[in-house]
Design a protein around this motif. Sequence first.
Motif, PDB file in Angstrom:
ATOM      1  N   LEU A 182      41.741  40.683  50.551  1.00 50.92           N
ATOM      2  CA  LEU A 182      42.061  39.427  49.865  1.00 50.92           C
ATOM      3  C   LEU A 182      40.939  39.033  48.904  1.00 50.92           C
ATOM      4  O   LEU A 182      41.201  38.550  47.793  1.00 50.92           O
ATOM      5  CB  LEU A 182      42.301  38.317  50.884  1.00 50.92           C
ATOM      6  CG  LEU A 182      43.563  38.435  51.735  1.00 50.92           C
ATOM      7  CD1 LEU A 182      43.602  37.336  52.791  1.00 50.92           C
ATOM      8  CD2 LEU A 182      44.825  38.383  50.873  1.00 50.92           C
ATOM      9  N   ALA A 183      39.706  39.262  49.306  1.00 53.91           N
ATOM     10  CA  ALA A 183      38.575  38.952  48.424  1.00 53.91           C
ATOM     11  C   ALA A 183      38.644  39.780  47.145  1.00 53.91           C
ATOM     12  O   ALA A 183      38.306  39.296  46.056  1.00 53.91           O
ATOM     13  CB  ALA A 183      37.255  39.209  49.157  1.00 53.91           C
ATOM     14  N   ILE A 184      39.087  41.034  47.253  1.00 55.77           N
ATOM     15  CA  ILE A 184      39.231  41.867  46.062  1.00 55.77           C
ATOM     16  C   ILE A 184      40.246  41.255  45.107  1.00 55.77           C
ATOM     17  O   ILE A 184      40.042  41.235  43.880  1.00 55.77           O
ATOM     18  CB  ILE A 184      39.648  43.300  46.465  1.00 55.77           C
ATOM     19  CG1 ILE A 184      38.491  43.993  47.199  1.00 55.77           C
ATOM     20  CG2 ILE A 184      40.063  44.118  45.242  1.00 55.77           C
ATOM     21  CD1 ILE A 184      38.878  45.289  47.883  1.00 55.77           C
ATOM     22  N   ALA A 185      41.347  40.740  45.647  1.00 52.91           N
ATOM     23  CA  ALA A 185      42.349  40.095  44.785  1.00 52.91           C
ATOM     24  C   ALA A 185      41.732  38.928  44.016  1.00 52.91           C
ATOM     25  O   ALA A 185      41.987  38.762  42.810  1.00 52.91           O
ATOM     26  CB  ALA A 185      43.526  39.618  45.625  1.00 52.91           C
ATOM     27  N   PHE A 186      40.923  38.119  44.682  1.00 48.63           N
ATOM     28  CA  PHE A 186      40.306  36.989  44.000  1.00 48.63           C
ATOM     29  C   PHE A 186      39.278  37.455  42.973  1.00 48.63           C
ATOM     30  O   PHE A 186      39.113  36.828  41.922  1.00 48.63           O
ATOM     31  CB  PHE A 186      39.686  36.033  45.016  1.00 48.63           C
ATOM     32  CG  PHE A 186      40.716  35.288  45.819  1.00 48.63           C
ATOM     33  CD1 PHE A 186      41.527  34.343  45.223  1.00 48.63           C
ATOM     34  CD2 PHE A 186      40.898  35.562  47.165  1.00 48.63           C
ATOM     35  CE1 PHE A 186      42.493  33.661  45.946  1.00 48.63           C
ATOM     36  CE2 PHE A 186      41.860  34.892  47.905  1.00 48.63           C
ATOM     37  CZ  PHE A 186      42.663  33.941  47.298  1.00 48.63           C
ATOM     38  N   ARG A 187      38.590  38.577  43.260  1.00 48.08           N
ATOM     39  CA  ARG A 187      37.660  39.122  42.265  1.00 48.08           C
ATOM     40  C   ARG A 187      38.411  39.595  41.028  1.00 48.08           C
ATOM     41  O   ARG A 187      37.943  39.434  39.899  1.00 48.08           O
ATOM     42  CB  ARG A 187      36.861  40.277  42.875  1.00 48.08           C
ATOM     43  CG  ARG A 187      35.851  39.838  43.915  1.00 48.08           C
ATOM     44  CD  ARG A 187      35.117  41.016  44.528  1.00 48.08           C
ATOM     45  NE  ARG A 187      34.509  40.625  45.801  1.00 48.08           N
ATOM     46  CZ  ARG A 187      34.587  41.308  46.930  1.00 48.08           C
ATOM     47  NH1 ARG A 187      35.259  42.462  46.958  1.00 48.08           N
ATOM     48  NH2 ARG A 187      34.013  40.880  48.019  1.00 48.08           N
ATOM     49  N   VAL A 188      39.576  40.229  41.243  1.00 50.02           N
ATOM     50  CA  VAL A 188      40.395  40.663  40.109  1.00 50.02           C
ATOM     51  C   VAL A 188      40.780  39.459  39.256  1.00 50.02           C
ATOM     52  O   VAL A 188      40.652  39.477  38.022  1.00 50.02           O
ATOM     53  CB  VAL A 188      41.654  41.406  40.601  1.00 50.02           C
ATOM     54  CG1 VAL A 188      42.655  41.577  39.460  1.00 50.02           C
ATOM     55  CG2 VAL A 188      41.289  42.758  41.200  1.00 50.02           C
ATOM     56  N   GLU A 189      41.250  38.403  39.900  1.00 45.95           N
ATOM     57  CA  GLU A 189      41.648  37.204  39.152  1.00 45.95           C
ATOM     58  C   GLU A 189      40.469  36.644  38.372  1.00 45.95           C
ATOM     59  O   GLU A 189      40.601  36.315  37.178  1.00 45.95           O
ATOM     60  CB  GLU A 189      42.193  36.152  40.112  1.00 45.95           C
ATOM     61  CG  GLU A 189      42.657  34.884  39.405  1.00 45.95           C
ATOM     62  CD  GLU A 189      43.071  33.785  40.382  1.00 45.95           C
ATOM     63  OE1 GLU A 189      44.127  33.178  40.168  1.00 45.95           O
ATOM     64  OE2 GLU A 189      42.316  33.546  41.347  1.00 45.95           O
ATOM     65  N   ARG A 190      39.320  36.552  39.011  1.00 42.35           N
ATOM     66  CA  ARG A 190      38.153  35.960  38.370  1.00 42.35           C
ATOM     67  C   ARG A 190      37.662  36.814  37.197  1.00 42.35           C
ATOM     68  O   ARG A 190      37.306  36.284  36.133  1.00 42.35           O
ATOM     69  CB  ARG A 190      37.037  35.781  39.407  1.00 42.35           C
ATOM     70  CG  ARG A 190      35.820  35.036  38.886  1.00 42.35           C
ATOM     71  CD  ARG A 190      34.910  34.617  40.027  1.00 42.35           C
ATOM     72  NE  ARG A 190      34.418  35.761  40.796  1.00 42.35           N
ATOM     73  CZ  ARG A 190      34.777  36.030  42.054  1.00 42.35           C
ATOM     74  NH1 ARG A 190      35.652  35.257  42.684  1.00 42.35           N
ATOM     75  NH2 ARG A 190      34.274  37.061  42.696  1.00 42.35           N
ATOM     76  N   ALA A 191      37.660  38.127  37.377  1.00 42.95           N
ATOM     77  CA  ALA A 191      37.142  39.020  36.338  1.00 42.95           C
ATOM     78  C   ALA A 191      38.116  39.216  35.182  1.00 42.95           C
ATOM     79  O   ALA A 191      37.726  39.703  34.124  1.00 42.95           O
ATOM     80  CB  ALA A 191      36.801  40.382  36.948  1.00 42.95           C
ATOM     81  N   SER A 192      39.373  38.825  35.362  1.00 46.45           N
ATOM     82  CA  SER A 192      40.393  39.099  34.351  1.00 46.45           C
ATOM     83  C   SER A 192      40.350  38.142  33.172  1.00 46.45           C
ATOM     84  O   SER A 192      41.106  38.326  32.212  1.00 46.45           O
ATOM     85  CB  SER A 192      41.777  39.051  34.989  1.00 46.45           C
ATOM     86  OG  SER A 192      42.187  37.708  35.233  1.00 46.45           O
ATOM     87  N   ALA A 193      39.523  37.119  33.236  1.00 44.98           N
ATOM     88  CA  ALA A 193      39.434  36.126  32.152  1.00 44.98           C
ATOM     89  C   ALA A 193      40.784  35.503  31.838  1.00 44.98           C
ATOM     90  O   ALA A 193      41.141  35.278  30.681  1.00 44.98           O
ATOM     91  CB  ALA A 193      38.829  36.761  30.896  1.00 44.98           C
ATOM     92  N   GLY A 194      41.546  35.233  32.893  1.00 44.91           N
ATOM     93  CA  GLY A 194      42.820  34.555  32.729  1.00 44.91           C
ATOM     94  C   GLY A 194      44.022  35.461  32.600  1.00 44.91           C
ATOM     95  O   GLY A 194      45.156  34.983  32.562  1.00 44.91           O
ATOM     96  N   ALA A 195      43.815  36.782  32.551  1.00 49.54           N
ATOM     97  CA  ALA A 195      44.940  37.704  32.396  1.00 49.54           C
ATOM     98  C   ALA A 195      45.740  37.861  33.676  1.00 49.54           C
ATOM     99  O   ALA A 195      46.908  38.246  33.642  1.00 49.54           O
ATOM    100  CB  ALA A 195      44.447  39.070  31.923  1.00 49.54           C
ATOM    101  N   VAL A 196      45.119  37.574  34.824  1.00 53.27           N
ATOM    102  CA  VAL A 196      45.770  37.688  36.130  1.00 53.27           C
ATOM    103  C   VAL A 196      45.695  36.344  36.830  1.00 53.27           C
ATOM    104  O   VAL A 196      44.648  35.689  36.816  1.00 53.27           O
ATOM    105  CB  VAL A 196      45.097  38.767  37.006  1.00 53.27           C
ATOM    106  CG1 VAL A 196      45.715  38.800  38.401  1.00 53.27           C
ATOM    107  CG2 VAL A 196      45.193  40.135  36.350  1.00 53.27           C
TER     108      VAL A 196
END
Length: 371
Positions: free
Chosen positions: A101-115
């Motif tokens: 789940l933490a990886i999912a939140f990292r993806v969202e954070r690193a996506s600059a709004g794309a995810v």
Amino acid sequence: MGLLRSDRVTQRIFDGHNDVLLRLWQRDRTGARFLSEGTDGHLDLPRARRGGLAGGLFATFVPDARPAAEGPAQRADGSLAPPSLAALDHERALAVTLSQLAIAFRVERASAGAVRICRSVADIAAAHAEGRFAMMLHLEGAEAIGPDLDELEILVQAGVRSLGLVWSRPTIFGHGVPFRFPSTPDIGEGLTERGIALVKACNAFGVMVDVSHLNEKGFWDVVAVSDAPIVATHSNAHVICPVSRNLTDAQMDAIRDSEGLAGLNFATFFLREDGRRHAETPLSLMTRHLDHLLEKLGPRGVAFGSDFDGALVPAAIGDAAGLPHLVAAMEQAGYGAELIDAVCYRNWLDVLARTLKADVQHSGTAALPIG
């Protein structure tokens, strides 16, 4: 990074199941691998955009601690020899689940709004309107939840909106159907008292209950106790491919009567009549399963549950960028534009709208029926 958009118009798709978070947990816990195009796995953001994939349910999955213990072995005659799978240690299962789940939140954070991680149908619709990729969180197997269900409340607050009671192994909640071919899903006992309490708690929270890996007795227990639509996120027609994981016609009747849904699984050994893992599986076989699912479940009860990053899929699809080939096969099979849009996209949003409760979506409050 900005928002990523496809250069051409493709059919918008929402998918009911993938194992991307497991792949990232095994290979790149920063989540960066999801945001740039790769050559491993089936799904990353650039390939999703090219294929018209606008979002989906992203599963957490806890693998057995022993290497290569997951999944069945295939005998020479095509039958499946189920692996020996024991119940997981709760402490480890919770740790792995939280890590994914933490990886999912990292993806969202690193996506600059794309995810965007979505907690409601309104969130999904807003993400799509803004050109963002919609990620909704799912647990494939409830081993991270203890007998008092405390972890469920925390996971709901973290954004989990869909839960499979079991994977294909036993838990304190019930019995997963082992991988067997040929076989009926009638293997093992039904839900335990804790499993029944978990279904009721999910109903109270507005968390969707997934029956895909549940054995037949457990399936009927969910039907008896749940007040929500019955959903199999990634399961096919047993009458075509008689593997234990697929749905019988009687199960599909119950799903239809509950206003539920089944997501077409792209895994070749859940598609093929011979139950084999074989990449050279024609897309016409996928539309054959769709035809049967639609006949039993109706035009509102069928969607996609690809199992990307969790299974061998037909070479004609290959990965998420190849989804337009499946859409083209549906067109060639005579599916009209309205039905294609329903199966590819609208039906998932509709069943989530029938399942997720508005008060839970926005405030996260619900009364737990424990005891």
